[in-house]
Design an enzyme around this catalytic site. Structure first.
Site, PDB file in Angstrom:
ATOM      1  CG  HIS A   1       0.513   2.259  -9.328  1.00 49.50           C
ATOM      2  ND1 HIS A   1       0.230   1.870  -8.040  1.00 49.50           N
ATOM      3  CD2 HIS A   1      -0.557   2.999  -9.731  1.00 49.50           C
ATOM      4  CE1 HIS A   1      -0.955   2.344  -7.685  1.00 49.50           C
ATOM      5  NE2 HIS A   1      -1.453   3.037  -8.687  1.00 49.50           N
TER       6      HIS A   1
ATOM      7  CG  ASP B   1      -2.085   0.905   1.115  1.00 41.97           C
ATOM      8  OD1 ASP B   1      -2.301   1.480   0.026  1.00 41.97           O
ATOM      9  OD2 ASP B   1      -2.798   1.069   2.118  1.00 41.97           O
TER      10      ASP B   1
ATOM     11  CG  LEU C   1      10.202 -16.639  -3.340  1.00 42.56           C
ATOM     12  CD1 LEU C   1       9.881 -16.713  -1.855  1.00 42.56           C
ATOM     13  CD2 LEU C   1      10.583 -15.208  -3.725  1.00 42.56           C
TER      14      LEU C   1
END
Ligand code: FPP
Length: 235
Positions: free
Chosen positions: A31, A14, A125
């Site tokens: 962004h 956020d 991962l």
């Protein structure tokens, strides 16, 4: 004492918009920087041998944003994977997605499918990106799928918690150990509600574009120092 590394970290990314505004930049610049931080944090999680990193990139509510911003967000996977897929692949990172991907434009879906395909054989991962994801919706879809299997006689009507978890989009991943939300809001916002039952929660004021390796490691230190009892008593 040994530092405990979470097996599964989930992050609500956020603050991109506020970060950009504070720099006098358009929200889209936030962004873009935010997407670059996905690479930074994924690489660090990989180095630390975290098993799964689940990131909230686009919620089912995000379609309500102005059309320009939605379009920009839909184009970000292309920018991101053009730039980073080779490195992610070399680092043995497997890219996965959760959410209802059908709603995205064909071009976005093609980029996503390529990233998943290219990295499908990797064993390091799992970089699991949630897009057009909402936890209530996920649980409803799981309940429907289970009901269907019962109706078809494939499974009996006595499922337990572990069995139900297989119907969720995160099937096969360990439960979330650590959930982090950046940028100061103290909410879960419909993210992984089932999966965080016993997760440790950390809310940091740092905006996602500023959340770097040092910030992540500070969160892991805090996690490592917490006493997880899973409803039991102190041993
Ligand atoms: C929250 O900040 C962030 C988002 C809604 C988008 C997050 C997306 C990315 C970081 C990139 C996605 C990239 C890929 C590769 C899938 P906000 O806009 O809500 O910030 P604000 O609360 O300050 O306005």
């Amino acid at each position: 004492m040994d530092r405990k590394i979470p097996r599964h970290i989930a992050i609500i990314m956020d603050g991109n918009g506020r970060w950009a505004k504070a720099q006098g930049l358009p929200r889209t610049a936030g962004h873009k920087k935010g997407a670059d931080m996905i690479r930074t944090i994924a690489v660090e999680c990989s180095r630390l041998s975290v098993e799964v990193l689940t990131l909230y990139a686009f919620s089912t509510e995000n379609w309500k944003r102005p059309q320009d911003e939605v379009s920009y967000l839909c184009g970000l996977p292309k920018l991101f994977f053009n730039r980073y897929i080779r490195e992610l692949n070399e680092r043995n990172i497997r890219v996965c997605f959760i959410g209802e991907l059908e709603r995205f434009p064909q071009e976005t879906r093609a980029v996503i499918e390529d990233a998943v395909r290219i990295t499908a054989g990797n064993t390091g991962l799992v970089l699991n990106i949630a897009i057009n994801y909402g936890s209530h919706r996920e649980i409803v879809l799981a309940a429907r799928a289970y009901a269907q299997d019962v109706a078809e006689g494939k499974i009996s009507n006595d499922i337990d918690e572990e069995g139900f978890a297989h119907y969720l989009m995160t099937s096969g991943y360990p439960p979330v150990d650590l959930m982090i939300r950046t940028s100061g809001e103290l909410r879960i916002s419909n993210f992984l509600l089932w999966q965080i039952a016993y997760a440790e929660l950390i809310f940091t004021p740092v905006a996602w574009p500023d959340f770097d390796e040092a910030q992540l490691n500070a969160c892991i230190d805090e996690f490592s120092g917490r006493d997880r009892r899973y409803g039991g008593v102190k041993g």
